[in-house]
Each structure stands twice: as C-alpha cells, then as structure tokens.
Motif scaffolding. Structure first.
Motif, PDB file in Angstrom:
ATOM      1  N   ARG A  74     -45.659 -33.889  81.937  1.00 53.17           N
ATOM      2  CA  ARG A  74     -44.035 -34.255  80.559  1.00 53.17           C
ATOM      3  C   ARG A  74     -43.426 -33.385  80.744  1.00 53.17           C
ATOM      4  N   ARG A  75     -42.227 -33.270  80.749  1.00 51.51           N
ATOM      5  CA  ARG A  75     -41.389 -32.245  80.323  1.00 51.51           C
ATOM      6  C   ARG A  75     -40.984 -32.065  79.356  1.00 51.51           C
ATOM      7  N   ASP A  76     -42.405 -31.658  78.174  1.00 50.64           N
ATOM      8  CA  ASP A  76     -42.549 -30.940  76.949  1.00 50.64           C
ATOM      9  C   ASP A  76     -41.281 -29.483  76.990  1.00 50.64           C
ATOM     10  N   TRP A  77     -41.735 -28.554  75.352  1.00 52.80           N
ATOM     11  CA  TRP A  77     -40.856 -27.672  75.088  1.00 52.80           C
ATOM     12  C   TRP A  77     -42.063 -26.761  75.521  1.00 52.80           C
ATOM     13  N   LYS A  78     -43.517 -27.482  75.046  1.00 52.68           N
ATOM     14  CA  LYS A  78     -45.145 -26.211  75.325  1.00 52.68           C
ATOM     15  C   LYS A  78     -45.397 -26.263  76.890  1.00 52.68           C
ATOM     16  N   ALA A  79     -44.963 -27.485  77.811  1.00 48.37           N
ATOM     17  CA  ALA A  79     -45.605 -27.046  79.169  1.00 48.37           C
ATOM     18  C   ALA A  79     -44.231 -25.803  79.486  1.00 48.37           C
ATOM     19  N   MET A  80     -42.755 -26.429  79.102  1.00 42.67           N
ATOM     20  CA  MET A  80     -42.076 -24.937  80.239  1.00 42.67           C
ATOM     21  C   MET A  80     -42.083 -23.282  79.343  1.00 42.67           C
ATOM     22  N   VAL A  81     -42.437 -23.524  78.141  1.00 43.41           N
ATOM     23  CA  VAL A  81     -42.982 -22.083  77.218  1.00 43.41           C
ATOM     24  C   VAL A  81     -44.002 -21.771  78.458  1.00 43.41           C
ATOM     25  N   TYR A  82     -44.865 -22.326  78.793  1.00 45.27           N
ATOM     26  CA  TYR A  82     -46.259 -22.560  79.539  1.00 45.27           C
ATOM     27  C   TYR A  82     -45.589 -21.389  80.607  1.00 45.27           C
ATOM     28  N   SER A  83     -44.991 -22.752  81.678  1.00 49.32           N
ATOM     29  CA  SER A  83     -44.677 -21.930  82.915  1.00 49.32           C
ATOM     30  C   SER A  83     -43.126 -20.834  82.765  1.00 49.32           C
ATOM     31  N   PHE A  84     -42.866 -21.040  81.807  1.00 54.89           N
ATOM     32  CA  PHE A  84     -41.270 -19.790  82.484  1.00 54.89           C
ATOM     33  C   PHE A  84     -42.501 -18.511  81.568  1.00 54.89           C
ATOM     34  N   LEU A  85     -44.049 -18.202  81.131  1.00 54.13           N
ATOM     35  CA  LEU A  85     -44.313 -17.974  80.398  1.00 54.13           C
ATOM     36  C   LEU A  85     -45.458 -16.777  81.474  1.00 54.13           C
ATOM     37  N   GLY A  86     -45.617 -17.962  81.839  1.00 57.24           N
ATOM     38  CA  GLY A  86     -46.598 -17.266  83.439  1.00 57.24           C
ATOM     39  C   GLY A  86     -45.854 -17.135  84.331  1.00 57.24           C
ATOM     40  N   LEU A  87     -44.398 -17.495  85.004  1.00 56.94           N
ATOM     41  CA  LEU A  87     -44.282 -17.067  86.196  1.00 56.94           C
ATOM     42  C   LEU A  87     -43.373 -15.304  85.743  1.00 56.94           C
ATOM     43  N   GLY A  88     -42.949 -15.592  84.135  1.00 60.78           N
ATOM     44  CA  GLY A  88     -42.842 -14.251  83.960  1.00 60.78           C
ATOM     45  C   GLY A  88     -43.732 -12.882  84.366  1.00 60.78           C
ATOM     46  N   PHE A  89     -44.791 -13.681  84.135  1.00 66.14           N
ATOM     47  CA  PHE A  89     -46.667 -12.373  83.592  1.00 66.14           C
ATOM     48  C   PHE A  89     -46.509 -12.249  85.533  1.00 66.14           C
ATOM     49  N   THR A  90     -46.731 -13.105  86.044  1.00 67.46           N
ATOM     50  CA  THR A  90     -46.846 -13.052  87.237  1.00 67.46           C
ATOM     51  C   THR A  90     -45.488 -11.834  88.096  1.00 67.46           C
ATOM     52  N   ALA A  91     -44.537 -12.154  87.781  1.00 66.51           N
ATOM     53  CA  ALA A  91     -43.537 -11.817  88.264  1.00 66.51           C
ATOM     54  C   ALA A  91     -43.703 -10.069  87.816  1.00 66.51           C
ATOM     55  N   TRP A  92     -43.987 -10.034  86.457  1.00 67.48           N
ATOM     56  CA  TRP A  92     -44.072  -8.858  85.940  1.00 67.48           C
ATOM     57  C   TRP A  92     -45.071  -7.318  86.467  1.00 67.48           C
ATOM     58  N   ILE A  93     -46.410  -8.199  86.467  1.00 66.22           N
ATOM     59  CA  ILE A  93     -47.577  -7.786  87.327  1.00 66.22           C
ATOM     60  C   ILE A  93     -47.249  -7.485  88.855  1.00 66.22           C
ATOM     61  N   PHE A  94     -46.754  -8.191  89.646  1.00 65.86           N
ATOM     62  CA  PHE A  94     -46.460  -8.147  90.794  1.00 65.86           C
ATOM     63  C   PHE A  94     -45.390  -6.882  91.111  1.00 65.86           C
ATOM     64  N   PHE A  95     -44.921  -6.353  90.442  1.00 63.15           N
ATOM     65  CA  PHE A  95     -42.792  -5.562  90.815  1.00 63.15           C
ATOM     66  C   PHE A  95     -44.082  -4.075  90.013  1.00 63.15           C
ATOM     67  N   GLY A  96     -44.621  -4.809  88.891  1.00 65.02           N
ATOM     68  CA  GLY A  96     -45.379  -3.571  88.048  1.00 65.02           C
ATOM     69  C   GLY A  96     -46.499  -2.826  89.062  1.00 65.02           C
ATOM     70  N   ALA A  97     -46.709  -2.917  89.722  1.00 61.73           N
ATOM     71  CA  ALA A  97     -48.205  -2.399  90.189  1.00 61.73           C
ATOM     72  C   ALA A  97     -47.424  -1.196  91.575  1.00 61.73           C
ATOM     73  N   GLY A  98     -45.815  -1.363  91.321  1.00 64.66           N
ATOM     74  CA  GLY A  98     -45.760   0.005  92.517  1.00 64.66           C
ATOM     75  C   GLY A  98     -44.938  -0.445  93.725  1.00 64.66           C
ATOM     76  N   TRP A  99     -43.651  -0.210  94.803  1.00 67.51           N
ATOM     77  CA  TRP A  99     -43.010  -0.278  95.003  1.00 67.51           C
ATOM     78  C   TRP A  99     -44.426  -0.550  96.636  1.00 67.51           C
ATOM     79  N   ASP A 100     -45.006   1.473  96.327  1.00 69.97           N
ATOM     80  CA  ASP A 100     -45.884   0.490  97.610  1.00 69.97           C
ATOM     81  C   ASP A 100     -46.712  -0.590  97.724  1.00 69.97           C
ATOM     82  N   SER A 101     -47.127  -0.596  96.939  1.00 71.05           N
ATOM     83  CA  SER A 101     -48.228  -1.942  96.466  1.00 71.05           C
ATOM     84  C   SER A 101     -47.829  -3.585  96.827  1.00 71.05           C
ATOM     85  N   VAL A 102     -46.108  -3.748  96.960  1.00 73.86           N
ATOM     86  CA  VAL A 102     -45.250  -4.613  96.892  1.00 73.86           C
ATOM     87  C   VAL A 102     -44.929  -4.817  98.041  1.00 73.86           C
TER      88      VAL A 102
END
Length: 439
Positions: A384-412
């Motif tokens: 269902r498109r509810d607030w809980k699903a959207m919050v988990y989705s955006f938090l999850g997408l933001g977290f994985t992107a943050w970790i990826f780029f936080g590893a440094g450009w050599d790692s990326v």
C-alpha cells in the motif's frame, strides 16, 4: 516450480543463525582498531549503521513475504524492473561475496595465528590457512545444505560468548576519560561520523542472508521475515553494547595499536592469557561467518543461471539441494583473488577486500529498497502507498546512497567498474540462452 518439501530443511533457529552468523564475522573483531582514529564519536557511526541496517532488514522482510524466492534482492528487483537491473544487482552482490569471504578467511587466519605465531609471520602461511578454511567449508556446503545449517547454529551460539563476556565484564572497568575528546580525528564531526558509519556498515553486511536460500527454508513467507528481524535486532544490541564497553576499557591509542582489541580488553579485565579465550571466539566467529557466506555464494549464481543470465551449469543442484557448482566456482574466484593479491601483505590485502565488498554489495541493498518503493507506490503485490512505506523507502534509498559515496571516490570508481564489467556477460548469457531455446 515449488521445491520438494524435503529440500526445505532450514527452520527459524537456523535462519536467525544465518542472519546473525553472517553479520558477526570479522567486522566486530577487527574494526575497532580502525575506528579508534575517530575516538568515541565512532559509536555514533555504529548507531547510524545500525539504524540503516534495521531499515534494510524491514524492507527485505516485507518483500520476502510476497516474493519468497531464492536470490533475495535479485528476485525482488527482477519482479519490479526486469532482467538487466536484476542482473546488475545480483552480479554486484556475487562479486562482493568473493571479497567478503576472502576477508573473513583472512581474519580467521589472523586470529588463528594467535595460537600459532608462525602463521602470522608469513603472508603465504596466512593465505594458505585462509584457503584451507575456504575449501573445507566449500566441500561441506557442496555436499549438504542441512549440515551447513546445523554448523551455522553451533558456531553462532559459541562465537557470541566471548563478545558478551567482554561487553558485560567491561562495564565495571569503563573509564569515561577514554571518550574525551569525543572526536580524536582531524576531520569534522560530520565527516568522522560518515566515515565511521561506512566502516561500521561492513560489519552489518549479512542482513540479507535469510532471503537468498529461500527455496531451502521452511515456510519462507513467514520464517524469513521473522528470522531476519530477530537476527538483526540481536546483532545491533551486541555491536553497540560491546563497542561501548571496549572503548570504555581501552583508550583510543591502545585500541588503535592493537591487532586483537577484544583479546587485549579481556586480558585487562580478567587477567593475562584470558585473551586466548577471545581469540578462540574470533576464530569461531570468522569460521561460522565464512560457513554462512559460502552457503550463500552458490545461491546467487544458481538463481541467475536458472533464469538464463549465467551459464546453465551454475543452475545445477545436487541430490541434497545444494548448488554445488556455483559454490565451487565462487571458491575458485576467491582463491584467485587471494593468490593474485597476497603481495599486498595481510593488512593491505584485508583492506582491499573490504573496499571491494562495500562498493559492490550496495547495489544489492539499493535494488531491494527501490523495488519496495515501486511496489508500494504502484500498490502491486498487496503493498500500500502509505506514509510508513514511503518513509522506509526514502530512508533506505538515502542511506545506501550516503554509504556508497561516503566510501570515497576510489571505492565508487572501483565499484562502478566492477558492476559495468558484468553487462557484457549478461548479454552473452542471454544470447546463449535464446539460441538454446531456439534450437
């Protein structure tokens, strides 16, 4: 086609052990020495990584209820976006398994050297012990899924005991001065938290362990979700509690100089030579985690080959339900990684494997979160498109992107190149599959 019930041999306890055992490996025993450069602020890195791990665990648990298929995020991404995105996700995760298992095997070898110092004195000895562990467990996992699962339960129970001993025993020896200054690095607090979070997240890899061998799990639509949440919750508690005690007992300088910080903490708390007990626990932790990851390393290529995205031979399962060819091929690649890079020395080789693991594995988590968002937004598969699903989705997408780029450009750059390398293999495999179907 639904697998025969007699191949579904993994229950809830084994699933919890797969998740907890997959995460509790080399990370908790080796990362404190690396995190010591940041001081007490690295505990916030543990906290951020733990929050991200819980978000990913929630997402994968929700997806496993409606898509209880072998392959985890590969199956979810394929259902949402098709074969090519699913291939990229699975390819990256398969690559990360090679480097993950290499790093864990090296940690086993390093702690084994506490009892036999000559092992630590030669890179070739270290690599040889690591390879013996890899191929011994490869044989076990090639013969029987059930035997591997039983071993995982035993090693998970045994390896947490030394960590708990240090965690509880250290409470009486905590010196709050060890947390002052809170940030001992030359970086800003935000950068220190970001970098330490990236390092800490390596220790949480294994969240997805229960979603990958779904066809071998009893009642996967229920067992995977429940086992994943329990396993991740237990590991979060253990990591945060033991890290706080460790940094409270030892100063940042002592932790930074130690090759076995938990052993040194045990010696300080309980007396000289008790550190051998913790070293034995580290060996068990590494061995158990390696067993769990080798169990999984055949499942990803099996799922891809079954769909015609890798050579068909990798889709073979022996009479006990083990994808033995995929397990063996993966171990061959791990062996090549270790032998071709052994000249880097122990620490350099371990760092290289962790670097490759972090960047290539994040595609797996990103694909799962993106699929979760897609199903929730479109209302497919009962989401269902509810607030809980959207919050988990955006938090999850933001977290994985943050970790990826936080590893440094050599790692990326390294991670992106590794992922792109798989695309020609995808097209060649698809072409071969079409030709076989046409013939």
């Amino acid at each position: 086609m639904t697998p025969p019930e007699n191949t579904r041999s993994l229950g809830l306890v084994t699933v919890i052990s797969l998740v907890a055992g997959g995460m509790i490996g080399s990370g908790i025993f080796t990362l404190p020495s690396v995190l010591a450069q940041f001081g007490g602020i690295s505990l916030l890195g543990w906290l951020v990584a733990a929050i991200g791990a819980w978000i990913l665990a929630y997402v994968m648990s929700a997806l496993s209820k409606v898509i209880p298929e072998t392959g985890g995020s590969y199956a979810y991404t394929k259902a949402a976006f098709g074969e090519l995105p699913a291939f990229v996700v699975a390819w990256g995760f398969w690559l990360s398994m090679w480097s993950t298992n290499a790093a864990i095997a090296l940690t086993f070898s390093g702690y084994f050297g506490v009892f036999f110092p000559e092992i630590s004195q030669s890179p070739w000895f270290s690599v040889t012990v690591a390879l013996l562990a890899i191929w011994g467990l490869t044989l076990l996992n090639s013969l029987s899924i059930r035997s591997s699962g039983n071993l995982q339960v035993v090693t998970t129970l045994l390896k947490v005991l030394p960590i708990l001993v240090v965690a509880f025993g250290g409470i009486l020896f905590i010196d709050l001065d060890n947390f002052i200054p809170f940030n001992t690095s030359q970086e800003s607090s935000i950068q220190a938290i970001t970098t330490s979070s990236v390092l800490c997240f390596y220790a949480f890899m294994g969240i997805e362990s229960a979603t990958i061998p779904a066809e071998n799990i009893k009642q996967p639509e229920k067992t995977i979700s429940k086992g994943t949440k329990i396993g991740v919750g237990l590991v979060i508690f253990l990591y945060l509690f033991s890290s706080f005690s460790l940094f409270g007992v030892l100063s940042p300088a002592d932790v930074a100089q130690s090759q076995a910080p938990f052993s040194d903490a045990a010696n300080l708390i309980f007396g000289i030579n008790t550190g051998y007990f913790v070293a034995a626990g580290a060996c068990l932790a590494s061995f158990g985690a390696l067993n769990g990851w080798i169990l999984l390393q055949g499942q990803i290529p099996y799922s891809m080959a079954k769909d015609g995205l890798l050579p068909r031979a990798l889709a073979y399962k022996n009479p006990t339900g083990a994808p033995s060819i995929g397990v063996i091929v993966s171990s061959v690649m791990i062996t090549i990684l270790l032998l071709f890079n052994q000249s880097k020395g122990f620490s350099g080789l371990y760092e290289f494997m962790v670097l490759l693991t972090t960047t290539t594995s994040l595609a797996f988590y990103f694909g799962a979160v993106l699929a979760f968002w897609y199903f929730s937004w479109t209302g497919r598969l009962g989401f269902r498109r509810d607030w809980k699903a959207m919050v988990y989705s955006f938090l999850g997408l933001g977290f994985t992107a943050w970790i990826f780029f936080g590893a440094g450009w050599d790692s990326v750059i390294l991670g992106v190149l590794a992922l792109l390398f798989g695309i020609p293999i995808f097209w060649l495999s698809r072409r071969g599959s079409r030709m076989r179907d046409a013939g």
